[in-house]
Design a protein around this motif. Sequence first.
Motif, PDB file in Angstrom:
ATOM      1  N   ALA A  25       0.827  -1.210   0.000  1.00  0.00           N
ATOM      2  CA  ALA A  25       0.000   0.000   0.000  1.00  0.00           C
ATOM      3  C   ALA A  25       0.861   1.260   0.000  1.00  0.00           C
ATOM      4  O   ALA A  25       0.425   2.307  -0.499  1.00  0.00           O
ATOM      5  N   ARG A  26       2.074   1.190   0.529  1.00  0.00           N
ATOM      6  CA  ARG A  26       2.954   2.372   0.531  1.00  0.00           C
ATOM      7  C   ARG A  26       3.415   2.749  -0.865  1.00  0.00           C
ATOM      8  O   ARG A  26       3.806   3.883  -1.093  1.00  0.00           O
ATOM      9  N   HIS A  27       3.371   1.784  -1.790  1.00  0.00           N
ATOM     10  CA  HIS A  27       3.845   2.040  -3.155  1.00  0.00           C
ATOM     11  C   HIS A  27       2.719   2.366  -4.122  1.00  0.00           C
ATOM     12  O   HIS A  27       2.982   2.758  -5.255  1.00  0.00           O
ATOM     13  N   LEU A  28       1.494   2.208  -3.706  1.00  0.00           N
ATOM     14  CA  LEU A  28       0.347   2.422  -4.595  1.00  0.00           C
ATOM     15  C   LEU A  28      -0.497   3.582  -4.083  1.00  0.00           C
ATOM     16  O   LEU A  28      -0.447   3.924  -2.900  1.00  0.00           O
ATOM     17  N   PRO A  29      -1.295   4.162  -4.973  1.00  0.00           N
ATOM     18  CA  PRO A  29      -2.190   5.240  -4.529  1.00  0.00           C
ATOM     19  C   PRO A  29      -3.190   4.725  -3.487  1.00  0.00           C
ATOM     20  O   PRO A  29      -3.579   3.559  -3.505  1.00  0.00           O
ATOM     21  N   GLN A  30      -3.591   5.572  -2.571  1.00  0.00           N
ATOM     22  CA  GLN A  30      -4.507   5.193  -1.491  1.00  0.00           C
ATOM     23  C   GLN A  30      -5.861   4.707  -1.997  1.00  0.00           C
ATOM     24  O   GLN A  30      -6.515   3.907  -1.356  1.00  0.00           O
ATOM     25  N   GLU A  34      -7.944  -2.280  -6.662  1.00  0.00           N
ATOM     26  CA  GLU A  34      -7.476  -3.672  -6.559  1.00  0.00           C
ATOM     27  C   GLU A  34      -6.870  -3.943  -5.187  1.00  0.00           C
ATOM     28  O   GLU A  34      -7.092  -5.012  -4.603  1.00  0.00           O
ATOM     29  N   LEU A  35      -6.145  -2.986  -4.660  1.00  0.00           N
ATOM     30  CA  LEU A  35      -5.557  -3.164  -3.336  1.00  0.00           C
ATOM     31  C   LEU A  35      -6.652  -3.223  -2.271  1.00  0.00           C
ATOM     32  O   LEU A  35      -6.603  -4.052  -1.369  1.00  0.00           O
ATOM     33  N   ARG A  36      -7.653  -2.361  -2.387  1.00  0.00           N
ATOM     34  CA  ARG A  36      -8.774  -2.406  -1.439  1.00  0.00           C
ATOM     35  C   ARG A  36      -9.479  -3.747  -1.512  1.00  0.00           C
ATOM     36  O   ARG A  36      -9.860  -4.319  -0.486  1.00  0.00           O
TER      37      ARG A  36
END
Length: 94
Positions: A25-30, A34-36
Amino acid sequence: MSLNDDLTAVQRCLDDLDRALGRLARHLPQDDRELRRMRTDAGHLRENFALLRETVPAEAPRPVMVQVSDTPYDASLWRDADEEGLGCRDRRAP
């Protein structure tokens, strides 16, 4: 491995997954969808694992080892015993 060891290993993997997603998550936009979604899926896995852990029976305690002596038994213990399949000593087998 015992059941408890396997359950602990799964718990450790779920914890590792949460930490890895946090680092990612530190490397991707908040607001990365897909991360969510992956974090939501990881939460569902954690909830399902907690439910599974509740249904798993507790392990039975390990039986206590009893040492049996190698010394011969007292012959008087068998004085009145019949031999299986042969009948009494003073009679013929059927």
